[in-house]
Design a protein around this motif. Structure first.
Motif, short mmCIF file in Angstrom:
data_model
loop_
_atom_site.label_atom_id
_atom_site.label_comp_id
_atom_site.label_asym_id
_atom_site.label_seq_id
_atom_site.Cartn_x
_atom_site.Cartn_y
_atom_site.Cartn_z
N LYS A 163 0.82 -1.24 -0.14
CA LYS A 163 -0.07 0.07 -0.02
C LYS A 163 0.85 1.29 0.16
O LYS A 163 0.39 2.41 -0.39
N THR A 164 2.03 1.24 0.47
CA THR A 164 2.92 2.16 0.54
C THR A 164 3.26 2.57 -0.82
O THR A 164 3.48 4.00 -1.05
N GLY A 165 3.84 1.79 -1.57
CA GLY A 165 3.91 2.02 -2.91
C GLY A 165 2.85 2.50 -3.86
O GLY A 165 3.10 3.50 -4.64
N VAL A 166 1.93 1.95 -3.58
CA VAL A 166 0.63 2.50 -4.19
C VAL A 166 0.36 3.91 -3.99
O VAL A 166 -0.06 4.54 -4.98
N VAL A 167 0.23 4.38 -2.58
CA VAL A 167 0.24 5.86 -2.55
C VAL A 167 0.96 6.55 -2.89
O VAL A 167 1.03 7.76 -3.44
N PHE A 168 2.33 6.15 -2.65
CA PHE A 168 3.65 6.83 -3.34
C PHE A 168 3.30 7.25 -4.78
O PHE A 168 3.53 8.28 -5.18
N LEU A 169 2.84 6.30 -5.73
CA LEU A 169 2.75 6.48 -7.08
C LEU A 169 1.53 7.49 -7.26
O LEU A 169 1.40 8.26 -8.34
N ALA A 170 0.53 7.14 -6.47
CA ALA A 170 -0.40 8.34 -6.68
C ALA A 170 -0.07 9.96 -6.41
O ALA A 170 -0.74 10.89 -6.96
N TRP A 171 0.78 9.99 -5.52
CA TRP A 171 1.21 11.12 -5.21
C TRP A 171 2.24 11.75 -6.30
O TRP A 171 1.87 12.95 -6.78
N LEU A 172 2.95 10.94 -6.94
CA LEU A 172 3.85 11.28 -8.10
C LEU A 172 3.05 11.56 -9.34
O LEU A 172 3.28 12.42 -10.17
N ALA A 173 1.79 10.88 -9.56
CA ALA A 173 0.98 11.04 -10.36
C ALA A 173 -0.01 12.31 -10.32
O ALA A 173 -0.56 12.58 -11.35
N GLY A 174 0.04 12.95 -9.21
CA GLY A 174 -0.79 14.13 -9.06
C GLY A 174 -2.07 13.79 -8.50
O GLY A 174 -3.12 14.72 -8.40
N SER A 194 -2.02 15.68 -3.14
CA SER A 194 -0.90 16.61 -3.11
C SER A 194 0.49 16.31 -2.16
O SER A 194 1.32 17.18 -2.20
N HIS A 195 0.38 15.26 -1.71
CA HIS A 195 1.30 15.02 -0.35
C HIS A 195 1.59 13.57 -0.44
O HIS A 195 0.64 12.55 -1.08
N PHE A 196 2.66 12.91 0.11
CA PHE A 196 2.97 11.39 0.29
C PHE A 196 2.91 11.29 2.09
O PHE A 196 3.79 11.16 2.53
N THR A 197 1.55 11.20 2.32
CA THR A 197 1.21 10.95 3.76
C THR A 197 0.17 10.00 4.00
O THR A 197 -0.52 10.03 3.04
N MET A 198 0.45 8.97 4.77
CA MET A 198 -0.70 7.81 4.90
C MET A 198 -1.07 7.85 6.17
O MET A 198 -0.45 8.13 7.32
#
Length: 384
Positions: free
Chosen positions: A319-330, A333-337
Motif C-alpha cells: 500500500k505504501t508504494g500504491v500511495v507513493f505513485l498516486a502522489w507522483l501522478a498528481g 498533493s502529499h505523500f502521507t498515509m
C-alpha cells in the motif's frame, strides 16, 4: 534533467526521466470482463494524529480518486486491504468511507463493491461475536446500496476450531445476504494473521472447504476473489466453481495471464495493482473486449515488473508504494498515509518504483512526477 537514484546497495545511478506520458483516455465500462480496482484512501496531511489514533482522511481527495477510476470504466472495490483496513483505517473510518463512496457511485453511475469484515473486534472473540460483527458490517454495506465482499477475518481465524466453524459462519451470512456477494480469500502473505484460513494450512484442504461453502449457497455467491499469488492454484480453483460463479483474480504477480484466460475459462479482476495502473489496465481490457488477447498481453505484461516490485515481501506493505505513485501522478498533493505507513518502504524501493512507473508512462505529468521525486530524494539527503 538527470535524476540520481539510489539502488539496493546504496549507490547512486543516473536516470533520465521520460518526457511524455502514455496517451490514456477515459472510456466506457468493459464487456468481456468485470474489473475492480481496490482503491487506497488519501490521508489528511494537516491532521494532528499519531499512528495509534483514528485515521484522518481527506474525503475530497479520496472521493476524487474514485471518480478517476470510474471515468476509465473500472469498478471500485471499497474499504479493502488496499484502503488500509486493519493497518490504519478502523471500522468507524471504513464505514464512513463505504457510505461516502457508495453515494458517490450512485451519482457517478460507477460500479462499487465494499468490504465486509470483523475489524471492530479489538480482542479475542468467540464465534457468536464474530458472526455478529460480520452482520453489523454487512448491514452497513447493504444499506449503502453497494455489493458486499465478505473479507477474511482475523478474528474468525483465531476463533475457529476447524473447517466446520467456517462452514457455519459463512453459511449463516450467505443465507441472510440480500444479494449475491463476493467471497474473499486473502492469503497470509498479505496478512500473517490469516494463516490456516478455512480451517487448514494445507491449501488443498482449505480449497475443499472454500468450495463446500460455495456449493451450499451458489445462488448467494456472485464470485470469489483469490489472493494467494499462485496462478495454477487459482486456475484449478476457478475450473471447479459452480456455473455462474465468477473468479476475480487478486493475484498481483500473474494477473495478465489469468485475466486473458485459456480455452477453459478466465478470471475477472479485483486488484490492488489496478489502483496505480487504472487507466492503462482499462485500455488493455478494452483491447481484450475486441477479442485481441495478444494486444491485451502486450499492454499489460510490461506492468508486471512494477507490480512484483510493489508487492514484494513483506507484501502487506504494498500500500505504501500504491500511495507513493498516486502522489507522483498528481492524484494527491502529499505523500502521507494513515498510520504513518509512508515509512514502511525504503528510499531504494521508492526509487525503483518511480523508475518502473515512469518507464511505463504512467504519470500524466512526467515533469511534476520528476520534481516530486527530486523533492523526496532531497529529504533523504540526495542533493544531486
Amino acid at each position: 534533467m538527470t535524476l540520481h537514484l539510489p539502488d539496493a546497495h546504496g549507490a547512486l545511478r543516473a536516470y533520465e526521466p521520460r518526457t511524455e506520458p502514455l496517451a490514456l483516455t477515459p472510456g466506457a465500462p468493459f464487456t468481456s470482463r468485470r474489473v475492480f480496482s481496490a482503491a487506497h484512501v488519501v490521508a489528511d496531511p494537516y491532521a494532528d494524529t499519531t499512528p495509534d489514533s483514528p485515521a484522518a482522511v481527506d474525503w475530497d481527495a479520496t472521493v476524487a480518486f474514485r471518480r478517476h477510476l470510474w471515468s476509465h470504466g473500472l469498478g471500485v472495490a471499497e474499504a479493502m486491504d488496499t484502503a488500509q483496513r486493519g493497518m490504519g483505517l478502523d471500522w468507524a473510518g471504513a464505514a464512513e468511507l463505504i457510505r461516502r463512496s457508495a453515494a458517490e457511485a450512485k451519482a457517478a453511475g460507477g460500479r462499487i463493491a465494499c468490504g465486509v469484515g470483523t475489524d471492530q473486534l479489538t480482542g479475542p472473540a468467540n464465534l457468536t461475536e464474530v458472526r455478529a460483527a460480520y452482520e453489523e458490517q454487512l448491514a452497513v454495506v447493504e444499506e449503502s446500496g453497494a455489493q458486499a465482499i465478505l473479507m477474511a477475518s482475523r478474528a474468525l481465524a483465531a476463533a475457529a476450531r476447524g473447517p466446520e466453524d467456517y462452514l457455519e459462519v459463512y453459511g449463516h451470512l450467505l443465507r441472510q445476504a440480500a444479494e449475491p456477494v463476493i467471497l474473499h480469500w486473502l492469503g497470509p502473505m498479505f496478512d500473517p494473521a490469516l494463516e490456516g484460513y478455512w480451517g487448514s494450512s494445507d491449501l488443498d484442504a482449505a480449497t475443499d472447504t472454500f468450495l463446500d461453502v460455495i456449493a451450499a449457497h451458489p445462488d448467494k455467491v456472485d464470485g470469489i476473489k483469490v489472493s494467494l499469488l499462485d496462478a495454477q492454484r487459482e486456475i484449478d480453483l476457478r475450473r471447479r466453481l459452480p456455473k455462474g460463479v465468477r473468479c476475480y483474480t487478486g493475484d498481483d504477480f500473474h494477473y495478465p495471464e489469468l485475466i486473458a484466460g485459456d480455452e477453459q475459462g478466465f478470471s475477472h479482476a479485483l486488484l490492488g495493482i489496478f489502483d496505480p495502473l487504472g487507466p492503462l489496465a482499462a485500455q488493455a481490457v478494452r483491447v481484450l473486449d475486441t477479442g485481441d488477447r495478444e494486444g491485451f498481453r502486450a499492454l499489460l505484461d510490461p506492468t508486471v515488473e512494477l507490480s512484483r516490485h510493489l508487492f514484494q515481501a513483506p507484501t502487506r506493505f504494498y500500500k505504501t508504494g500504491v500511495v507513493f505513485l498516486a502522489w507522483l501522478a498528481g492524484h494527491q498533493s502529499h505523500f502521507t498515509m494513515v498510520g504513518g505507513l509512508q515509512s514502511a518502504r525504503s528510499l531504494p524501493h521508492f526509487a525503483r518504483a518511480y523508475e518502473l512507473a515512469d518507464t511505463l508512462g504512467l504519470f500524466p505529468d512526467p515533469k511534476r512526477a520528476e520534481e516530486r521525486m527530486r523533492n523526496l530524494l532531497s529529504l533523504y539527503g540526495v542533493d544531486r
